[in-house]
Write an enzyme that holds these catalytic residues in place. Structure first.
Site, PDB file in Angstrom:
ATOM      1  N   ASP A  87       0.807  -1.179   0.020  1.00 55.77           N
ATOM      2  CA  ASP A  87       0.110   0.069   0.189  1.00 55.77           C
ATOM      3  C   ASP A  87       0.912   1.331   0.196  1.00 55.77           C
ATOM      4  OD1 ASP A  87      -2.689   1.484   0.628  1.00 55.77           O
ATOM      5  OD2 ASP A  87      -1.606   1.920   2.422  1.00 55.77           O
ATOM      6  N   GLU A  94      -2.041  -5.356  -3.724  1.00 55.96           N
ATOM      7  CA  GLU A  94      -1.084  -4.501  -2.931  1.00 55.96           C
ATOM      8  C   GLU A  94      -0.230  -5.322  -2.559  1.00 55.96           C
ATOM      9  OE1 GLU A  94      -3.718  -0.690  -1.529  1.00 55.96           O
ATOM     10  OE2 GLU A  94      -4.004  -2.526  -0.201  1.00 55.96           O
TER      11      GLU A  94
END
Length: 241
Positions: free
Chosen positions: A58, A130
Site C-alpha cells: 500500500d 497491494e
C-alpha cells in the site's frame, strides 16, 4: 518464515511472474502475497499470509503512483494530483487490475472463504494486488516496484482527465443524478478494518437502490469520495441505472 512450495504451485507462480514481467529471485514472496489469512488459519503448518505485504505494498503503491503522476502531469496542482491518485488507487481500480492478472485463481484461501466466493471478492483482490506490489518491492527493490506499478497503472492513467478530477466526486455525481427525475443517491458504510492509528473504511454508493460502486479510504468522507468516483466510472463506461 517460508514454507515449501509444491511444484504445481511453483509452476503457476512462475507463469504469473512472466505475465507480470517481473523476475522473482525469491518466489516465496509472491506465494506469501497470494496467501489469504483464512488459509493460514486452517493450515496445520506455520504459513505466512499476505497482510504484512499488503501493508508494505500500500505504501509502495502510493509513492510509485505519486511519482508517476508528478512526472507525467507537470502542470497539475497538488490538489489535482491528489485527486488523480485517489482515482487511480481506489478499491474498484485495484480489484479490476487484479482481475486482469487473474490473481483470484492464484489465491490460497481457506475452505470456507473459497466456498463463499472469496477468490473474486473485491476486498481480497485489492489486498492481493497491494501485497504483490509489496513482494515485488522486497524482492527487486524500489526501481523494479516503481516500474511494475507504472506498467499496471499506465492504461488507467489514460482514463484520468484533468477536468474529471478537478471536481469533487460526490458533487459531480449528485449533479448528474439531479438531471434524472426521481433519482436518489445514498452511501452506506459497509466495513472497517485496521488498527486505530490506521483505520480503513469501506463505503458503497447506491443510485435508486442499485449498487453502483465501492470505495475505501482512511476516513469515511474519503471512502465516500472513492465510492462516488467508482460510480461515475461505471456510468461513463455505459452501465445503466
Amino acid at each position: 518464515m517460508a514454507h515449501k512450495i509444491t511444484e504445481e504451485r511453483r509452476t503457476a507462480l512462475v507463469r504469473l511472474s512472466v505475465q507480470m514481467d517481473v523476475s522473482f529471485r525469491n518466489l516465496s514472496l509472491l506465494d506469501e502475497a497470494l496467501t489469504h489469512s483464512s488459509y493460514t488459519n486452517e493450515a496445520k503448518a506455520v504459513i505466512p499470509h499476505n497482510e504484512r505485504l499488503e501493508f508494505l505494498g500500500d505504501a509502495v503503491l502510493e509513492l510509485a503512483s505519486s511519482t508517476y503522476l508528478y512526472a507525467h502531469f507537470p502542470d497539475c496542482t497538488e490538489g489535482e494530483l491528489t485527486k488523480m491518485r485517489a482515482s487511480l488507487v481506489q478499491s474498484d481500480t485495484l480489484a479490476r487490475l487484479a482481475r486482469k492478472l487473474d490473481l483470484g485463481s492464484y489465491l490460497l484461501l481457506g475452505r470456507g472463504e473459497l466456498m463463499a466466493g472469496g477468490a473474486q471478492r473485491q476486498n481480497n483482490l485489492e489486498n492481493a494486488f497491494e501485497a504483490v506490489i509489496g513482494a515485488v518491492y522486497l524482492d527487486g527493490g524500489w526501481e523494479t516496484a516503481r516500474d511494475y506499478v507504472a506498467r499496471q497503472l499506465s492504461a488507467e492513467v489514460q482514463l484520468v482527465q484533468r477536468s474529471h478530477v478537478a471536481r469533487d466526486y460526490k458533487t459531480t455525481l449528485q449533479e448528474y443524478i439531479q438531471q434524472k427525475r426521481h433519482a436518489s443517491i445514498s452511501y452506506e458504510l459497509i466495513g472497517e478494518s485496521g488498527p486505530d492509528h490506521d483505520k480503513r473504511f469501506t463505503t458503497l454508493v447506491r443510485i435508486d437502490g442499485k449498487h453502483m460502486g465501492e470505495g475505501t479510504g482512511r476516513s469515511k468522507k474519503e471512502a465516500e469520495q472513492h465510492a462516488a468516483a467508482a460510480a461515475l466510472s461505471r456510468i461513463k463506461s455505459g452501465t445503466n441505472l
